[in-house]
Design a protein around this motif. Structure first.
Motif, PDB file in Angstrom:
ATOM      1  N   ILE A 247      -2.625   0.248  -4.353  1.00 16.51           N
ATOM      2  CA  ILE A 247      -2.051  -1.031  -3.954  1.00 16.51           C
ATOM      3  C   ILE A 247      -1.358  -1.679  -5.143  1.00 16.51           C
ATOM      4  O   ILE A 247      -1.939  -1.805  -6.226  1.00 16.51           O
TER       5      ILE A 247
ATOM      6  N   HIS B 272       0.835  -1.195   0.000  1.00 13.95           N
ATOM      7  CA  HIS B 272       0.000   0.000   0.000  1.00 13.95           C
ATOM      8  C   HIS B 272       0.878   1.256   0.000  1.00 13.95           C
ATOM      9  O   HIS B 272       1.855   1.337   0.745  1.00 13.95           O
TER      10      HIS B 272
ATOM     11  N   CYS C 119       0.107   5.286   0.590  1.00 15.34           N
ATOM     12  CA  CYS C 119      -1.058   6.015   1.094  1.00 15.34           C
ATOM     13  C   CYS C 119      -0.828   7.519   1.243  1.00 15.34           C
ATOM     14  O   CYS C 119       0.282   7.967   1.541  1.00 15.34           O
TER      15      CYS C 119
ATOM     16  N   GLU D 199      -7.455   1.185  -1.688  1.00  5.29           N
ATOM     17  CA  GLU D 199      -8.065   1.050  -0.367  1.00  5.29           C
ATOM     18  C   GLU D 199      -8.306   2.428   0.223  1.00  5.29           C
ATOM     19  O   GLU D 199      -7.464   3.333   0.091  1.00  5.29           O
TER      20      GLU D 199
ATOM     21  N   CYS E 299      -5.273   4.914  -0.513  1.00  6.83           N
ATOM     22  CA  CYS E 299      -4.071   4.150  -0.852  1.00  6.83           C
ATOM     23  C   CYS E 299      -4.215   3.494  -2.220  1.00  6.83           C
ATOM     24  O   CYS E 299      -5.291   3.029  -2.586  1.00  6.83           O
TER      25      CYS E 299
ATOM     26  N   THR F 215     -11.541  -2.092   0.499  1.00  8.86           N
ATOM     27  CA  THR F 215     -10.545  -2.429  -0.513  1.00  8.86           C
ATOM     28  C   THR F 215     -11.175  -3.145  -1.695  1.00  8.86           C
ATOM     29  O   THR F 215     -11.976  -4.069  -1.522  1.00  8.86           O
TER      30      THR F 215
END
Length: 263
Positions: free
Chosen positions: A108, A94, A96, A122, A106, A177
């Motif tokens: 990913i 992640h 962020c 997320e 975030c 997510t």
């Protein structure tokens, strides 16, 4: 007398100019170093692409500012499982941005390499913001209490004291997510985004998957777990993590004390 008194001034001026020249030279060298690194990354990622694309990639590395990317302040490594199949588990890196005081966003990737594949997003919110969500929205969010307390979630590369301070806040939060690339099955982002969940109790995560991560990053999940034992366990909403826990979930419990017993 006049000649003698002017000499120190001349030397001081010369020294100042020398310092200024050295400072500019150092700044230029540092700039060249960082530009060189950026160009090298661009060349590595663009390797094998048509020459035109390589030139455009290199130019954009030098000339363009990417403000959202520059604002990414935190790198976290953990694991997700598919909401409809806990057996399908993937590692998630992640990156962020602390967008608001109670909201992180975030992106990913499947790794922290320059050629990493973008696999999802997320959103992370505070417990207070989670409680204000519509009731039908709450099951889509997962708690972070187990990820933090178990040591599964880590912030590689920063001192453990700083990591602990960050996780003392994160332990009470909730995340939503979606993965857009099912990397455990396909070499291309087929299909619709998949809702993902986090682990909530002992016995759920694939130990071999976690061991490979630990060996690669040079960390110990078990050691992290011991050091985080005194982080306060939050009260977790029963609406999170997909809703009420299925009756057979107790079968995932190992014989030793679980983190759930600390709640």
């Amino acid at each position: 007398m006049h000649h003698r008194t002017s000499t120190p001034c001349h030397h001081a001026s010369h020294s100042t100019r020398g310092f200024g020249t050295g400072l500019l030279a150092g700044a230029a060298a540092a700039t060249a170093f960082f530009l060189g690194r950026r160009l090298n990354r661009a060349r590595k990622v663009s390797s094998g692409h048509p020459l035109k694309h390589q030139v455009l990639d290199a130019a954009s590395q030098v000339m363009q500012r990417k403000y959202p990317m520059e604002a990414m302040s935190t790198y976290l490594n953990g694991f997700h499982h598919y909401a409809d199949d806990m057996g399908r588990q993937v590692e998630a890196s992640h990156f962020c941005i602390h967008l608001e005081h109670d909201l992180h966003q975030c992106v990913i990737f499947d790794s922290n390499r320059s050629d990493a594949r973008l696999i999802g997003i997320e959103y992370i919110i505070s417990a207070e913001r989670y409680e204000r969500l519509p009731e039908e929205e709450k099951p889509l969010w997962h708690s972070h209490h187990y990820e933090v307390k178990s040591g599964i979630l880590v912030a590689p590369g920063i001192p453990e004291l700083a990591e602990r301070s960050y996780f003392e806040d994160l332990v009470t939060t909730y995340g939503k997510t979606f993965h857009t690339w099912q990397i455990d099955r396909d070499d291309f982002p087929y299909g619709i985004p998949q809702l993902m969940m986090a682990f909530t109790r002992d016995g759920q995560i694939d130990e071999e998957l976690m061991k490979r991560r630990d060996d690669r990053l040079g960390i110990s999940t078990e050691e992290r777990r011991r050091k985080r034992a005194d982080i306060a366990m939050p009260k977790v909403s029963p609406k999170a993590n997909g809703g009420p826990t299925p009756p057979d979930s107790e079968s995932h419990q190992p014989p030793h004390e679980s983190l759930d017993d600390q709640r």
